[in-house]
Design a protein around this motif. Structure first.
Motif, PDB file in Angstrom:
ATOM      1  N   GLU A 188       0.831  -1.199   0.000  1.00 29.25           N
ATOM      2  CA  GLU A 188       0.000   0.000   0.000  1.00 29.25           C
ATOM      3  C   GLU A 188       0.874   1.261   0.000  1.00 29.25           C
ATOM      4  OE1 GLU A 188      -3.133  -0.742   2.651  1.00 29.25           O
ATOM      5  OE2 GLU A 188      -4.178   1.116   2.119  1.00 29.25           O
ATOM      6  N   LEU A 189       1.950   1.159   0.754  1.00 21.61           N
ATOM      7  CA  LEU A 189       2.845   2.306   0.899  1.00 21.61           C
ATOM      8  C   LEU A 189       3.593   2.608  -0.405  1.00 21.61           C
ATOM      9  CD1 LEU A 189       3.698   4.008   3.427  1.00 21.61           C
ATOM     10  CD2 LEU A 189       5.769   2.582   3.481  1.00 21.61           C
ATOM     11  N   ILE A 190       4.085   1.571  -1.056  1.00 17.71           N
ATOM     12  CA  ILE A 190       4.972   1.827  -2.210  1.00 17.71           C
ATOM     13  C   ILE A 190       4.235   1.861  -3.554  1.00 17.71           C
ATOM     14  CG2 ILE A 190       7.073   0.921  -1.096  1.00 17.71           C
ATOM     15  CD1 ILE A 190       6.694  -1.621  -2.800  1.00 17.71           C
ATOM     16  N   LEU A 191       2.966   1.395  -3.593  1.00 19.28           N
ATOM     17  CA  LEU A 191       2.311   1.298  -4.903  1.00 19.28           C
ATOM     18  C   LEU A 191       1.166   2.284  -5.098  1.00 19.28           C
ATOM     19  CD1 LEU A 191       2.110  -2.628  -5.182  1.00 19.28           C
ATOM     20  CD2 LEU A 191       3.918  -1.128  -6.032  1.00 19.28           C
ATOM     21  N   SER A 192       0.862   3.083  -4.069  1.00 23.04           N
ATOM     22  CA  SER A 192      -0.363   3.895  -4.180  1.00 23.04           C
ATOM     23  C   SER A 192      -0.267   4.921  -5.320  1.00 23.04           C
ATOM     24  CB  SER A 192      -0.696   4.553  -2.849  1.00 23.04           C
ATOM     25  OG  SER A 192       0.353   5.417  -2.508  1.00 23.04           O
ATOM     26  N   GLY A 193       0.911   5.491  -5.540  1.00 25.82           N
ATOM     27  CA  GLY A 193       1.070   6.457  -6.637  1.00 25.82           C
ATOM     28  C   GLY A 193       0.804   5.809  -7.989  1.00 25.82           C
ATOM     29  N   ASP A 194       1.287   4.575  -8.161  1.00 29.43           N
ATOM     30  CA  ASP A 194       1.081   3.873  -9.428  1.00 29.43           C
ATOM     31  C   ASP A 194      -0.398   3.538  -9.645  1.00 29.43           C
ATOM     32  OD1 ASP A 194       3.856   3.828  -9.985  1.00 29.43           O
ATOM     33  OD2 ASP A 194       4.082   2.141  -8.602  1.00 29.43           O
ATOM     34  N   PHE A 195      -1.076   3.135  -8.559  1.00 32.75           N
ATOM     35  CA  PHE A 195      -2.498   2.823  -8.709  1.00 32.75           C
ATOM     36  C   PHE A 195      -3.315   4.089  -9.000  1.00 32.75           C
ATOM     37  CE2 PHE A 195      -1.549  -1.384  -6.845  1.00 32.75           C
ATOM     38  CZ  PHE A 195      -2.173  -2.141  -7.827  1.00 32.75           C
ATOM     39  N   ASP A 196      -2.883   5.238  -8.466  1.00 28.98           N
ATOM     40  CA  ASP A 196      -3.574   6.503  -8.807  1.00 28.98           C
ATOM     41  C   ASP A 196      -3.429   6.773 -10.303  1.00 28.98           C
ATOM     42  OD1 ASP A 196      -4.247   6.880  -6.208  1.00 28.98           O
ATOM     43  OD2 ASP A 196      -2.664   8.357  -5.762  1.00 28.98           O
ATOM     44  N   GLU A 197      -2.220   6.504 -10.813  1.00 27.18           N
ATOM     45  CA  GLU A 197      -1.982   6.743 -12.244  1.00 27.18           C
ATOM     46  C   GLU A 197      -2.840   5.791 -13.093  1.00 27.18           C
ATOM     47  OE1 GLU A 197       2.221   6.752 -13.361  1.00 27.18           O
ATOM     48  OE2 GLU A 197       1.611   6.480 -15.454  1.00 27.18           O
ATOM     49  N   LEU A 198      -2.910   4.536 -12.656  1.00 27.86           N
ATOM     50  CA  LEU A 198      -3.714   3.554 -13.399  1.00 27.86           C
ATOM     51  C   LEU A 198      -5.188   3.997 -13.441  1.00 27.86           C
ATOM     52  CD1 LEU A 198      -3.655   0.794 -14.816  1.00 27.86           C
ATOM     53  CD2 LEU A 198      -4.074  -0.284 -12.601  1.00 27.86           C
ATOM     54  N   LYS A 199      -5.674   4.477 -12.315  1.00 28.03           N
ATOM     55  CA  LYS A 199      -7.069   4.930 -12.230  1.00 28.03           C
ATOM     56  C   LYS A 199      -7.283   6.115 -13.182  1.00 28.03           C
ATOM     57  CE  LYS A 199     -10.215   6.626  -8.688  1.00 28.03           C
ATOM     58  NZ  LYS A 199      -9.920   7.907  -8.049  1.00 28.03           N
ATOM     59  N   HIS A 200      -6.324   7.010 -13.186  1.00 22.48           N
ATOM     60  CA  HIS A 200      -6.413   8.183 -14.047  1.00 22.48           C
ATOM     61  C   HIS A 200      -6.517   7.765 -15.533  1.00 22.48           C
ATOM     62  CE1 HIS A 200      -5.499  12.117 -15.726  1.00 22.48           C
ATOM     63  NE2 HIS A 200      -4.530  11.542 -16.431  1.00 22.48           N
ATOM     64  N   HIS A 201      -5.673   6.796 -15.959  1.00 25.69           N
ATOM     65  CA  HIS A 201      -5.727   6.334 -17.354  1.00 25.69           C
ATOM     66  C   HIS A 201      -7.103   5.717 -17.666  1.00 25.69           C
ATOM     67  CE1 HIS A 201      -1.601   7.296 -17.835  1.00 25.69           C
ATOM     68  NE2 HIS A 201      -1.111   6.264 -17.193  1.00 25.69           N
ATOM     69  N   CYS A 202      -7.622   4.957 -16.711  1.00 24.01           N
ATOM     70  CA  CYS A 202      -8.934   4.324 -16.934  1.00 24.01           C
ATOM     71  C   CYS A 202     -10.023   5.384 -17.071  1.00 24.01           C
ATOM     72  CB  CYS A 202      -9.263   3.368 -15.783  1.00 24.01           C
ATOM     73  SG  CYS A 202      -8.246   1.891 -15.830  1.00 24.01           S
ATOM     74  N   GLU A 203      -9.932   6.417 -16.238  1.00 20.99           N
ATOM     75  CA  GLU A 203     -10.936   7.499 -16.338  1.00 20.99           C
ATOM     76  C   GLU A 203     -10.836   8.205 -17.686  1.00 20.99           C
ATOM     77  OE1 GLU A 203     -11.119   8.268 -11.526  1.00 20.99           O
ATOM     78  OE2 GLU A 203      -9.954   9.649 -12.783  1.00 20.99           O
ATOM     79  N   THR A 204      -9.617   8.361 -18.183  1.00 17.21           N
ATOM     80  CA  THR A 204      -9.452   8.997 -19.498  1.00 17.21           C
ATOM     81  C   THR A 204     -10.121   8.151 -20.584  1.00 17.21           C
ATOM     82  OG1 THR A 204      -7.333   9.825 -18.716  1.00 17.21           O
ATOM     83  CG2 THR A 204      -7.740  10.000 -21.079  1.00 17.21           C
ATOM     84  N   ILE A 205      -9.912   6.817 -20.511  1.00 14.76           N
ATOM     85  CA  ILE A 205     -10.541   5.929 -21.504  1.00 14.76           C
ATOM     86  C   ILE A 205     -12.066   6.044 -21.427  1.00 14.76           C
ATOM     87  CG2 ILE A 205     -10.937   3.492 -22.115  1.00 14.76           C
ATOM     88  CD1 ILE A 205      -7.984   2.987 -21.240  1.00 14.76           C
ATOM     89  N   ALA A 206     -12.583   6.063 -20.199  1.00 19.59           N
ATOM     90  CA  ALA A 206     -14.041   6.159 -20.017  1.00 19.59           C
ATOM     91  C   ALA A 206     -14.575   7.490 -20.579  1.00 19.59           C
ATOM     92  CB  ALA A 206     -14.386   6.029 -18.543  1.00 19.59           C
ATOM     93  N   ARG A 207     -13.810   8.542 -20.370  1.00 16.50           N
ATOM     94  CA  ARG A 207     -14.242   9.869 -20.825  1.00 16.50           C
ATOM     95  C   ARG A 207     -14.163  10.002 -22.341  1.00 16.50           C
ATOM     96  NH1 ARG A 207     -10.635  12.854 -18.431  1.00 16.50           N
ATOM     97  NH2 ARG A 207      -9.527  13.363 -20.310  1.00 16.50           N
ATOM     98  N   LEU A 208     -13.022   9.545 -22.913  1.00 11.84           N
ATOM     99  CA  LEU A 208     -12.835   9.674 -24.369  1.00 11.84           C
ATOM    100  C   LEU A 208     -13.634   8.634 -25.139  1.00 11.84           C
ATOM    101  CD1 LEU A 208      -8.951  10.196 -24.601  1.00 11.84           C
ATOM    102  CD2 LEU A 208     -10.731  11.954 -24.607  1.00 11.84           C
ATOM    103  N   GLN A 209     -14.084   7.613 -24.431  1.00 14.11           N
ATOM    104  CA  GLN A 209     -14.814   6.503 -25.050  1.00 14.11           C
ATOM    105  C   GLN A 209     -14.026   5.821 -26.177  1.00 14.11           C
ATOM    106  OE1 GLN A 209     -17.869   4.629 -24.572  1.00 14.11           O
ATOM    107  NE2 GLN A 209     -16.942   5.343 -22.671  1.00 14.11           N
ATOM    108  N   THR A 210     -12.725   5.737 -25.960  1.00 11.69           N
ATOM    109  CA  THR A 210     -11.905   4.978 -26.902  1.00 11.69           C
ATOM    110  C   THR A 210     -10.623   4.513 -26.202  1.00 11.69           C
ATOM    111  OG1 THR A 210     -10.628   5.081 -28.946  1.00 11.69           O
ATOM    112  CG2 THR A 210     -10.961   7.163 -27.848  1.00 11.69           C
ATOM    113  N   ILE A 211     -10.133   3.349 -26.644  1.00 14.74           N
ATOM    114  CA  ILE A 211      -8.831   2.870 -26.134  1.00 14.74           C
ATOM    115  C   ILE A 211      -7.803   3.221 -27.202  1.00 14.74           C
ATOM    116  CG2 ILE A 211      -7.516   0.878 -25.310  1.00 14.74           C
ATOM    117  CD1 ILE A 211     -10.261  -0.625 -25.107  1.00 14.74           C
TER     118      ILE A 211
END
Ligand code: ASP
Ligand code: MG
Length: 460
Positions: free
Chosen positions: A85-108
């Protein structure tokens, strides 16, 4: 001090029980006066989960999948005594951000594909570095994207640019260029690189082997070790035929041909960099490190008979092909890859559809669009053997004629390379493969082959 590059695949990395073996291997290398350098895959199956996540993001339902990926990594980190949790939280925030971008743009987009799927290796290497530092080995996390720079092909083929690119492996690297202090262990990601614009790109599924080979060539390493779940390269995939025999040694060229034909143990582009520098390459099992595995080098004795077989399922065959590069490029942009085997029958092109973002286009549609004779869904069985004495090809032909007749769609050969491929319907392939293996390899007594896969449990 000579460099020794060690690459660990997903099944090795994901098994916390095996980390004692990994650590032991690193310290042995150090004691022997080598300088180890580590290239790691994502935890087993994580790249597949990340590809699935792209589609969940498109549908806007990615939260649960991200939660499950977190659980998986935190649990694994805990098994290694690391606080995930301590060392990976920044990476998981980034992953979430990319997923939100895909959802918003409606394209991969291919670029987002690479950013999301690259995360598997980022996460696994962060855990590895924390583990080594905990057990008293000074380790530094290196971002492969700072060192491996990929070819620029974004404009004409964005799919391959972002998901299956290649890098320069001639520019030398040193400990200083990597930023490593004396005796510090460098740990980096397989599979990922950056393009000249700084975008994340991938090197193709299973491409971590190729990353390790790039680093080995650029560090001018004395050896490359590919640590995986099977002890070496086998005469056939042991998961298909459990009587598969271990190949004791093989040339770079033949190992490359087997990978291109569909042998899963090495990535098809993995060997060119080490071959050019003549770097000894070993394929070994993390679970059974005492087994010798396979040595890949240049001075292998000439072959007698057959050395190996491989299978590639669901290939797309184009017959009477005379259209040239433009049709092939169009198919590549859609997500097809050409199987890079040369045949004397050069009007046949064999491709495999690797695009995970879209459904494979229907044959009828492609036939109409490009005016080609196209047929998907066959299995390609390839046999590799001696090119000096091709009598084994006659044995294969006789066997096919007596047992299989019309069930074999086509035979393709390259006598210069000692290569023979058979196209057949998928449901005949397993039986045919097993029978050919019995006839051509299984009972061979010479020292080309070592142990048999299903006898291994008794050896170890
Ligand atoms: N993790 C990547 C994959 O599963 C690369 C690799 O493991 O070689 O394809
Ligand atoms: Mg692999």
């Amino acid at each position: 001090m000579s460099w020794s590059v060690l690459k660990y695949g997903g099944s090795s990395v994901a098994d916390s029980q095996l980390w004692g073996n990994i650590q032991k291997e690193i310290t042995t290398k150090m004691d022997q006066g080598h300088r180890p350098f580590l290239v790691l895959s994502a935890l087993k199956n994580v790249s597949n989960l990340l590809e699935a996540l792209l589609h969940q993001a498109l549908a806007g339902v990615h939260s649960k999948a991200i939660f499950q990926l977190k659980e998986l990594h935190f649990q694994f980190a805990a098994e290694l005594g690391v606080n995930g949790e301590l060392i990976l939280s920044g990476d998981f925030d980034e992953l979430k951000h990319h997923c939100e971008t895909i959802a918003r743009l409606q394209t991969i987009t291919p670029k987002l594909h690479a950013q999301v799927v690259a995360m598997g290796e980022i996460l696994s290497t962060r855990i590895a570095v924390a583990y080594f530092n905990n057990v008293g080995i000074d380790a530094l996390w290196l971002d492969a994207r700072d060192f491996l720079i990929a070819e620029n092909q974004a404009e004409h083929d964005p799919w391959h640019h972002y998901t299956s690119n290649q890098c320069n492996y001639r520019a030398p690297l040193t400990a200083q260029l990597l930023g490593l202090a004396e005796n510090q262990l460098g740990i980096t990601q397989g599979f990922i690189a950056a393009d000249p614009a700084g975008d994340t790109v991938l090197l193709g599924r299973e491409g971590s082997d190729t990353s390790a080979s790039y680093f080995a060539a650029r560090l001018n390493a004395s050896q490359l070790e590919i640590w995986t779940d099977v002890p070496g390269i086998f005469s056939i995939n042991p998961r298909d035929v459990s009587e598969a025999r271990q190949i004791c040694e093989i040339s770079y060229a033949n190992a490359t041909l087997l990978s291109r034909a569909g042998a899963k143990v090495l990535h098809p582009r993995a060997l060119a960099p080490v071959q050019e520098k003549n770097i000894l390459t070993y394929v070994k099992s993390t679970k059974y490190p005492e087994l010798s595995g396979t040595l890949i080098h240049n001075s292998v004795a000439p072959l007698t008979g057959v050395i190996g077989m491989a299978k590639e399922e669901a290939v797309t065959v184009i017959k009477d092909f005379s259209h040239g590069e433009s049709v092939l490029s169009a198919l590549m942009i859609m997500g097809f890859d050409q199987i890079e085997l040369e045949y004397e029958q050069d009007d046949v092109v064999i491709m495999s559809y690797r695009n995970t973002e879209q459904q494979q286009p229907l044959d009828e549609q492609l036939a109409r669009q490009f005016s080609i004779n196209i047929d998907s869904g066959q299995t390609l069985i390839t046999i590799l053997g001696s090119s000096d004495d091709c009598r084994w090809m006659e044995d294969v032909n006789r066997h096919l004629a007596s047992q299989y007749g019309e069930r074999v769609c086509q035979c393709l050969t390259n006598k210069r390379q000692g290569l023979m491929s058979i196209l057949t319907a998928e449901h005949f392939a397993s039986e045919l493969l097993a029978q050919l293996h019995v006839g051509l390899i299984q009972n061979r007594q010479d020292n080309t082959f070592g142990y048999q896969w299903n006898e291994l449990t008794q050896i170890v």
